[in-house]
Design a protein around this motif. Structure first.
Motif, PDB file in Angstrom:
ATOM      1  N   GLY A  98       0.728  -1.236   0.038  1.00 50.53           N
ATOM      2  CA  GLY A  98      -0.043  -0.051   0.036  1.00 50.53           C
ATOM      3  C   GLY A  98       0.870   1.291   0.100  1.00 50.53           C
ATOM      4  N   SER A  99       0.494   2.398   0.152  1.00 52.10           N
ATOM      5  CA  SER A  99       0.963   3.598  -0.156  1.00 52.10           C
ATOM      6  C   SER A  99       1.815   3.847   1.104  1.00 52.10           C
ATOM      7  CB  SER A  99      -0.225   4.981   0.103  1.00 52.10           C
ATOM      8  OG  SER A  99       0.459   6.112   0.121  1.00 52.10           O
ATOM      9  N   ILE A 100       1.603   3.690   2.528  1.00 50.85           N
ATOM     10  CA  ILE A 100       2.504   3.734   3.650  1.00 50.85           C
ATOM     11  C   ILE A 100       3.572   2.460   3.651  1.00 50.85           C
ATOM     12  CG2 ILE A 100       2.782   3.203   6.033  1.00 50.85           C
ATOM     13  CD1 ILE A 100       1.348   5.813   5.339  1.00 50.85           C
ATOM     14  N   GLY A 101       3.125   1.427   2.996  1.00 52.71           N
ATOM     15  CA  GLY A 101       4.070   0.415   2.950  1.00 52.71           C
ATOM     16  C   GLY A 101       5.044   0.603   1.934  1.00 52.71           C
ATOM     17  N   THR A 102       5.023   1.162   0.783  1.00 52.53           N
ATOM     18  CA  THR A 102       5.815   1.267  -0.140  1.00 52.53           C
ATOM     19  C   THR A 102       6.768   2.403  -0.072  1.00 52.53           C
ATOM     20  OG1 THR A 102       4.219   2.698  -1.506  1.00 52.53           O
ATOM     21  CG2 THR A 102       4.386   0.261  -2.099  1.00 52.53           C
ATOM     22  N   GLN A 103       6.269   3.563   0.700  1.00 49.66           N
ATOM     23  CA  GLN A 103       6.912   4.728   1.049  1.00 49.66           C
ATOM     24  C   GLN A 103       7.921   4.180   2.103  1.00 49.66           C
ATOM     25  OE1 GLN A 103       4.728   8.771   0.647  1.00 49.66           O
ATOM     26  NE2 GLN A 103       3.365   7.035   1.080  1.00 49.66           N
ATOM     27  N   ALA A 104       7.620   3.497   3.148  1.00 56.87           N
ATOM     28  CA  ALA A 104       8.347   2.810   4.074  1.00 56.87           C
ATOM     29  C   ALA A 104       9.519   2.205   3.553  1.00 56.87           C
ATOM     30  CB  ALA A 104       7.502   1.931   5.222  1.00 56.87           C
ATOM     31  N   LEU A 105       9.317   1.516   2.545  1.00 52.93           N
ATOM     32  CA  LEU A 105      10.299   0.765   1.781  1.00 52.93           C
ATOM     33  C   LEU A 105      11.447   1.588   1.150  1.00 52.93           C
ATOM     34  CD1 LEU A 105       8.701  -2.419   0.435  1.00 52.93           C
ATOM     35  CD2 LEU A 105      10.117  -2.248   2.661  1.00 52.93           C
ATOM     36  N   ASP A 106      10.707   2.874   0.851  1.00 55.35           N
ATOM     37  CA  ASP A 106      11.821   3.782   0.263  1.00 55.35           C
ATOM     38  C   ASP A 106      12.649   4.375   1.300  1.00 55.35           C
ATOM     39  OD1 ASP A 106      10.556   3.642  -2.279  1.00 55.35           O
ATOM     40  OD2 ASP A 106       9.367   5.430  -2.098  1.00 55.35           O
ATOM     41  N   VAL A 107      11.978   4.428   2.659  1.00 53.30           N
ATOM     42  CA  VAL A 107      12.908   5.063   3.554  1.00 53.30           C
ATOM     43  C   VAL A 107      13.695   3.915   4.072  1.00 53.30           C
ATOM     44  CG1 VAL A 107      12.863   5.642   6.090  1.00 53.30           C
ATOM     45  CG2 VAL A 107      11.150   6.471   4.570  1.00 53.30           C
ATOM     46  N   VAL A 108      13.491   2.948   4.051  1.00 49.96           N
ATOM     47  CA  VAL A 108      14.439   1.537   4.458  1.00 49.96           C
ATOM     48  C   VAL A 108      15.347   1.610   3.362  1.00 49.96           C
ATOM     49  CG1 VAL A 108      14.831  -0.854   4.641  1.00 49.96           C
ATOM     50  CG2 VAL A 108      12.463   0.257   5.726  1.00 49.96           C
ATOM     51  N   ALA A 109      15.361   1.747   2.087  1.00 48.60           N
ATOM     52  CA  ALA A 109      16.413   1.654   1.220  1.00 48.60           C
ATOM     53  C   ALA A 109      17.378   2.768   1.287  1.00 48.60           C
ATOM     54  CB  ALA A 109      15.704   1.575  -0.203  1.00 48.60           C
ATOM     55  N   GLN A 110      16.929   3.747   1.749  1.00 47.34           N
ATOM     56  CA  GLN A 110      17.736   4.885   1.727  1.00 47.34           C
ATOM     57  C   GLN A 110      18.711   5.223   3.166  1.00 47.34           C
ATOM     58  OE1 GLN A 110      18.824   6.779  -0.840  1.00 47.34           O
ATOM     59  NE2 GLN A 110      17.039   5.583  -2.057  1.00 47.34           N
TER      60      GLN A 110
END
Length: 414
Positions: free
Chosen positions: A13-25
């Motif tokens: 979802g929206s929150i989950g995919t953005q969280a994975l962006d945070v994790v990746a960076q």
């Protein structure tokens, strides 16, 4: 600052995919990853994305609430082979309780999560929230509905400091509250963008379409949350959430329209000072703070550019056109199962609106009608909450059918 293991519920979802962006960076000072995702879950509407996430993150477990587990396993195997990870095969938990199982994944073992991010949309997030709070992990809560419908059950399950808000407004309040003691707080001020229909009167709102309701001027969110922002039901839920999170009386919580969405919320203190949290509208900042709490994650989002001219405006809510906030306060004052009924009736009405069964104004009008008929439980229990939700959903469908409107499939999703 230390490395943390993370579980993400609602990863596609929206929150989950953005969280994975945070994790990746996010990295530690030595250049190693700050976060490792150990398990993920999703509803099942985006199986290919879920499979890709599982392989990319090399998680130990994947939860699938709806959909075919065999298909997911095949997709994971194909993605793993393409990535040169032919032996990768995570455990797959399927069924309606999948996210609840994943929320406590590895508890008591070396795989135990340090943080569980609940990014599920809707009250179905309640059981996973309670499961996460049953572990020592920090719960980064983006699923406001579980706190709202669970109320004191969720608060009682949470250890001191275990519950961290991820909503941008409540993250802002949590940050601003660091500026003073609880006794010094005079008022919480929650900002609202006003949604796509800011400035319209009630008569004009009678003719808006589902497509128009999904055109939010600021945020990129899922259909349910976007529609809730258009009706301001979302702001009503956030007022209840703030009341529960911070133990501030409802009469000392206000909502104000701020179209630019740069000030995410404010705390007014007893000496007349107001502390505001400002940042460009980007959910990665509150998500990162939830994952790293109480520490910040450098570079999580871009800051305001103070070299550029800008104007911020604030307007009072139009309660006549958008009565959802006052209705939410009434539900919270009644307490017990009333907030659960408010939320469940809304979810059913929003589904009906997007099916073309009802008009935009019928959403909040139906919530009010269902609430007026509800007798709150004398004691809040999990079964009582679930029963109140079942009743509210059934009664909402009955009311719509009585008006000549086809009932919405209870299992439908946006």
């Amino acid at each position: 600052m230390a490395h943390r293991k993370v579980i993400i519920l609602g990863s596609t979802g929206s929150i989950g995919t953005q969280a994975l962006d945070v994790v990746a960076q996010a990295v530690l000072p030595d250049g190693t990853p700050r976060f490792t995702v150990t398990a993920i879950s999703a509803g099942g509407g985006k199986l290919e994305l879920l499979a890709q996430q599982a392989v990319q993150l090399q998680v130990a477990a994947v939860g699938l609430a709806a959909g075919d587990a065999g298909t997911l396993r095949t997709l994971i195997a194909a993605a793993a082979a393409a990535a040169g990870l032919a032996d990768f095969s995570p455990e797959i938990i399927s069924g309606p309780d999948a996210s609840t199982v994943i929320a406590a994944w590895g508890a008591g073992t070396a795989q135990a999560a340090d943080v569980v991010l609940n990014g599920i949309t809707g009250s179905i997030g309640l059981a996973p929230t309670l499961a996460a709070l049953g572990t020592p992990a920090l719960l980064a809560l983006a699923n406001k509905e579980s706190l709202i419908v669970g109320g004191e059950l969720v608060k009682a399950a949470a250890s001191p400091g275990q519950l961290v808000p991820v909503d941008s407004e409540h993250s802002a309040l949590a940050q601003a509250l660091r500026s003073g003691s609880f006794e010094e707080v005079d008022k919480l001020v929650i900002t609202a963008s006003g949604g796509p229909f800011r400035g319209l009167g009630r008569a004009e709102l009678a003719h808006v379409t589902p497509a128009q309701a999904l055109k939010h001027p600021t945020w990129d969110m899922g259909p349910m949350v976007t529609t809730n922002s258009a009706t301001l039901v979302n702001k009503g839920l956030e007022v209840i959430e703030a009341h529960l999170l911070f133990d501030i009386p409802l009469e000392r919580i206000e909502a104000v329209v701020h179209p630019q969405s740069v000030i995410h919320s404010m705390v007014q203190f007893s000496d007349g000072s107001t502390i505001a949290q400002a940042s460009p509208p980007d959910m990665r900042l509150p998500i990162a703070l939830g994952l790293g709490w109480p520490e910040r994650v450098p570079g999580a989002a871009a800051p305001c550019d103070w070299t550029q001219a800008a104007t911020w405006t604030f307007e009072p809510l139009d309660d006549a056109a958008f009565p959802a906030v006052e209705l939410a306060k009434d539900a919270a004052r009644r307490g017990s199962t009333c907030p659960a009924v408010y939320n469940a009736a809304n979810e059913e009405a929003v589904h009906a609106f997007h099916e073309g069964r009802i008009g935009f104004l019928d959403i909040v009008d139906t919530i009010a009608e269902v609430l007026s008929e509800h007798t709150a439980a004398t004691q809040l229990t999990l079964e009582g909450v679930l029963e109140a939700e079942r009743w509210a959903r059934a009664r909402t469908r009955e009311l719509l059918a009585a008006k000549g409107i086809a009932a919405v499939d209870a299992g439908s999703t946006l």
